[in-house]
Design a protein around this motif. Structure first.
Motif, short mmCIF file in Angstrom:
data_model
loop_
_atom_site.label_atom_id
_atom_site.label_comp_id
_atom_site.label_asym_id
_atom_site.label_seq_id
_atom_site.Cartn_x
_atom_site.Cartn_y
_atom_site.Cartn_z
N ARG A 153 0.82 -1.20 0.00
CA ARG A 153 0.00 0.00 0.00
C ARG A 153 0.86 1.25 0.00
O ARG A 153 1.94 1.30 0.58
N ARG A 154 0.33 2.30 -0.65
CA ARG A 154 1.05 3.57 -0.72
C ARG A 154 1.16 4.23 0.65
O ARG A 154 2.13 4.93 0.94
N GLN A 160 4.09 2.92 2.14
CA GLN A 160 5.22 3.00 1.20
C GLN A 160 5.82 1.61 0.92
O GLN A 160 7.03 1.43 0.88
N GLU A 199 4.69 -0.23 -1.82
CA GLU A 199 4.35 -0.60 -3.20
C GLU A 199 5.51 -1.38 -3.83
O GLU A 199 6.67 -1.22 -3.44
N TYR A 259 -0.79 -0.99 -9.58
CA TYR A 259 -0.96 0.41 -9.14
C TYR A 259 -2.36 0.60 -8.55
O TYR A 259 -2.53 1.23 -7.50
N SER A 269 -2.57 -1.02 -5.09
CA SER A 269 -1.81 -0.37 -4.01
C SER A 269 -2.26 1.06 -3.74
O SER A 269 -2.03 1.60 -2.66
N HIS A 270 -2.93 1.69 -4.73
CA HIS A 270 -3.33 3.09 -4.57
C HIS A 270 -4.84 3.28 -4.48
O HIS A 270 -5.31 4.38 -4.20
#
Length: 240
Positions: free
Chosen positions: A56-57, A60, A62, A82, A85-86
């Motif tokens: 997950r973003r 941090q 990713e 993407y 994770s975002h």
């Protein structure tokens, strides 16, 4: 036993339009590691689990790959990662390939499904409706409940011996033809040969599981299958 015998009927679920943060808080509040995702029509559309929060973003974490590897993977795979994770909504993060069972599915089939797909929970469906969920915890509860019901102990040594020999005949790993069993006053003595040390432990477990067994004495000799070298036990192993 079947899924209906062990499943949790009060299913805690998430809405696909809920935020990821809301779902995470919900899981923490209810002390659960996964949620079935059910839409407003009552249909199961996905599963959200702790594993979906690993990359997950916010943390941090990713995935970071070299440009060469990204080129080989292609834009589609990287774009999907993407989104996962975002994404801020449950529908963007959840797993959509959900494995389900019916209320009549046996526990054996459920365990095989969990092992094959490396999953921890399986929703139970009746038609398109989720009526329950079977988790690893449910299987543990079933095991403990069944273990509380102790079978009656064997009345005599001959019954213990017959039960152990029958168990050995049933199991392919057991060296039934090379093992002699002697039972006196509830004490089981194992004599004979094994070709793998793991057979020793399995034989002791088979004996210990028979009601009425007080003690297991292991006199088994290990024969190295390649050289034929016979290794005598250093001392008789006794298990309670």
């Amino acid at each position: 036993m079947k899924a209906s015998d062990v499943m949790t009927r009060a299913v805690i679920s998430a809405d696909p339009d809920a935020t990821v943060l809301q779902a995470a808080r919900y899981m923490l509040q209810h002390h659960i590691s996964g949620l079935p995702v059910i839409d407003k029509a009552g249909r199961l559309v996905g599963i959200l689990s702790e594993g979906d929060f690993l990359r997950r973003r916010e943390t941090q974490t990713e995935r970071k790959r070299s440009r060469w590897l990204e080129f080989l993977m292609g834009p589609g795979k990287i774009a999907a990662e993407y989104t996962h994770s975002h994404g801020s909504k449950v529908a963007e993060v959840m797993t959509t390939d959900v494995h389900t069972v019916s209320a009549d599915t046996t526990l054996e089939d459920i365990v095989e499904l969990m092992e094959r797909h490396r999953i921890k929970r399986v929703p139970v469906l009746q038609g398109n409706k989720v009526i329950g969920i079977v988790t690893r915890s449910n299987l543990m509860h079933a095991m403990v409940s069944l273990a509380r019901t102790e079978p009656k102990a064997a009345k005599d040594d001959s019954t213990i011996r017959e039960k152990l020999l029958a168990e050995m005949q049933k199991e392919k790993w057991a060296p039934a033809a090379m093992t002699n069993v002697v039972v006196r006053n509830g004490v089981v003595e194992l004599w004979g040969m094994i070709v793998d040390e793991r057979q020793r432990e399995a034989l002791k477990v088979a004996a210990e599981n028979i009601p009425g067994v007080k003690l297991v004495k292991d006199h088994m000799v290990w024969v190295e299958p390649t050289s034929g070298l016979t290794i005598e036990p250093k001392e008789d192993v006794v298990t309670h």
